[in-house]
Design a protein around this motif. Sequence first.
Motif, PDB file in Angstrom:
ATOM      1  N   ASP A 317      80.129  -5.444  61.722  1.00 54.05           N
ATOM      2  CA  ASP A 317      80.900  -4.691  62.895  1.00 54.05           C
ATOM      3  C   ASP A 317      80.987  -5.625  63.862  1.00 54.05           C
ATOM      4  O   ASP A 317      80.121  -6.664  64.036  1.00 54.05           O
ATOM      5  N   ASP A 318      81.848  -5.219  64.854  1.00 59.60           N
ATOM      6  CA  ASP A 318      82.164  -5.884  66.062  1.00 59.60           C
ATOM      7  C   ASP A 318      80.693  -6.245  66.799  1.00 59.60           C
ATOM      8  O   ASP A 318      80.776  -7.379  67.368  1.00 59.60           O
ATOM      9  N   HIS A 319      79.630  -5.431  66.826  1.00 66.55           N
ATOM     10  CA  HIS A 319      78.723  -5.571  67.899  1.00 66.55           C
ATOM     11  C   HIS A 319      77.860  -6.547  67.259  1.00 66.55           C
ATOM     12  O   HIS A 319      77.324  -7.519  67.758  1.00 66.55           O
ATOM     13  N   HIS A 320      77.928  -6.853  65.785  1.00 65.34           N
ATOM     14  CA  HIS A 320      76.867  -7.688  65.203  1.00 65.34           C
ATOM     15  C   HIS A 320      77.563  -9.228  65.164  1.00 65.34           C
ATOM     16  O   HIS A 320      76.772 -10.013  64.892  1.00 65.34           O
ATOM     17  N   HIS A 328      84.243  -9.911  75.603  1.00 65.89           N
ATOM     18  CA  HIS A 328      82.616  -9.591  75.305  1.00 65.89           C
ATOM     19  C   HIS A 328      81.911 -10.591  74.261  1.00 65.89           C
ATOM     20  O   HIS A 328      80.699 -10.259  73.630  1.00 65.89           O
ATOM     21  N   GLU A 329      82.648 -11.585  73.859  1.00 64.67           N
ATOM     22  CA  GLU A 329      82.041 -12.633  73.181  1.00 64.67           C
ATOM     23  C   GLU A 329      81.466 -13.704  73.716  1.00 64.67           C
ATOM     24  O   GLU A 329      81.615 -14.031  74.996  1.00 64.67           O
ATOM     25  N   SER A 412      77.498  -6.799  78.906  1.00 64.46           N
ATOM     26  CA  SER A 412      76.319  -5.829  78.552  1.00 64.46           C
ATOM     27  C   SER A 412      76.238  -6.012  76.921  1.00 64.46           C
ATOM     28  O   SER A 412      75.210  -6.091  76.614  1.00 64.46           O
ATOM     29  N   GLN A 413      77.350  -6.376  76.174  1.00 57.07           N
ATOM     30  CA  GLN A 413      77.482  -6.458  74.798  1.00 57.07           C
ATOM     31  C   GLN A 413      76.341  -7.502  74.138  1.00 57.07           C
ATOM     32  O   GLN A 413      76.294  -7.577  73.073  1.00 57.07           O
ATOM     33  N   VAL A 417      70.905 -10.233  71.941  1.00 53.07           N
ATOM     34  CA  VAL A 417      71.505 -10.626  70.609  1.00 53.07           C
ATOM     35  C   VAL A 417      70.825 -12.350  70.239  1.00 53.07           C
ATOM     36  O   VAL A 417      70.981 -12.442  69.133  1.00 53.07           O
ATOM     37  N   GLU A 494      70.178  -3.814  61.341  1.00 51.96           N
ATOM     38  CA  GLU A 494      70.849  -3.399  62.767  1.00 51.96           C
ATOM     39  C   GLU A 494      70.470  -4.385  63.725  1.00 51.96           C
ATOM     40  O   GLU A 494      71.168  -4.481  64.712  1.00 51.96           O
ATOM     41  N   PHE A 497      72.202 -10.646  64.047  1.00 53.79           N
ATOM     42  CA  PHE A 497      73.527 -11.064  64.580  1.00 53.79           C
ATOM     43  C   PHE A 497      74.111 -12.249  63.814  1.00 53.79           C
ATOM     44  O   PHE A 497      73.188 -12.835  63.070  1.00 53.79           O
TER      45      PHE A 497
END
Length: 562
Positions: A317-320, A328-329, A412-413, A417, A494, A497
């Motif tokens: 998914d985009d978050h990981h 946000h990258e 914030s994203q 990570v 979860e 990354f």
Amino acid sequence: MEMPRKRAIVTAAGLLAVGFALYLRRSPTLRKLVKLFARATAHQLRPVLRPIEPGARALIFAFDGVGADALYNAIRDGHCPHIQNLLGGDCGAGTFEHGYAIPNAMSILPSTTMAGWSSIFTGQPPAFTGVTGNEWFVREEMRLYAPAPVSVTDIADTARMLADGLVGNAIRVPTLYELLDRRAHVALAPVHRGADLFTITDASILADLFGAVAKGTLGNTTVKQEVYQEMDENSVEALLEAIAKYGVPNLQVAYFPGIDLFSHIAEAPLDIQQIYMEKTLDPAIGRVLEVYQRAGVLDQTYVLFVADHGHTPVLNDDHHSLYTTGDHEPPALLEELGFRVRPFVLEPKPSENDYNAALAYQGAMAYIYLADRTAILPNGNYDWRRAPRFEEDVMAVVRAFDRVNRTGQPISQLKGVLDLIFARVPRPVGEDALPFEVFDGERLVAIGDYLKRHPRPDLIRLESRMRDLSAGPYGHRAGDVLLLCRSGLELPIEERFYFSGLYRSWHGSPTRQDSHVPIIVARQNSSGPELARHTQEIVGAEPSQLHIVPLLLHLLRAAEKR
Ligand SMILES: [Zn+2]
């Protein structure tokens, strides 16, 4: 199929095939080469083949992306009867009746395909081979090399690797094929410089593969698995044809890329590897061993089973997925600092060459290359041969990533990570790069000192392997700042990354799951304890991929003396 914003890009070694098929549509020269490959299957790399010398031989089965546990479990659980048959009974502690599995062998860093195979087939670490990842930036050429693209989608370098030996040509040290100086045949492996024959599967399969990707049928794993299995099987077909025509070489390398690509996208990557070994690779290996047996040379052949890295499941998914474009990258933070980031393409337009930051992605790691932002050439580009400034360029980036990771400011994203941030005092091109140090929140400290205060048993041999990556004539190619994201089987999925588009599995980290690699030596005519003795003389207390070349040379030369 609707493509997600971050495309589920097919990278890593499996792109061999796709790259070829795509590129042949665009380049007349390569189209000709592809036709040549399609007809001949064996491409002669030397004007005259070296003669086959009598005596000991070596046969290397090179699996892409099969970690030590995956291979050893597959053998133990009966998924690999042909390998098991060669090894004979299990005598414990890595010793078999006719084989020895080196315990605790580690990959180089990053635990990725192109850097791994370059080190495996030279015995030299990345700071000396010059191949520091699946993709890397060369400052003095202002060029990104991407034989297994991650941050770009252009697969031209994959095609160049197959048609023109791009990876071998990038390597700055002698290869195994040059060091051994005996007849060598190589099936599909990225590194084949100095060998006699390079065998490759026919272009029609590759075109099919490309077609499958273009149609967006990647979600259908049944189709895919067959396609990749076919690629690996056909490679063995080409290998055997070459043996029938040119004889059993002194050194044969059989490289299997399909299992890695499939693991990246399969829903249960680690389970699928067991099935892939059983259904495809073990039977293919059985066919090769049978040909050696019939030719009467199996008794005198050292058979090695090796791999470049393991696989760690991640969430697609985009978050990981830490990717390239988007506010946000990670590159957005560099832009926030005022850097102009190199576009994420293999070849930027001439008008886009005025960048002063470039990135290369390796799954668990990202390399950030920085220019001295005061060193502008008359043409408006930056002088990349110069080193960036330590405080204003390098440490500015280090502190910004540390801050965003701790506080989520200003993105914030990106909070939480990262695991560690590495950098060092930069040196200009032409001078040896210094070893990476780690940022402790205030300043850079030597990795060894940092680990004394913050023990990290999950990051295996971190200090020595980071030195191998960074300290040396080509250590610049691992970037001025190196980001290690949170990863590893030790963390819940979860919390893992990766730097790339969406995937179900990745690697590249110093954790055990990515780094612990199989190295098995077997010979029908040798006893396991004898092989173990020979092997231990070479590998010492910290066995690694870097020992494969010295081990092979030792075994073959010892056999010649007898
Ligand atoms: Zn790989």
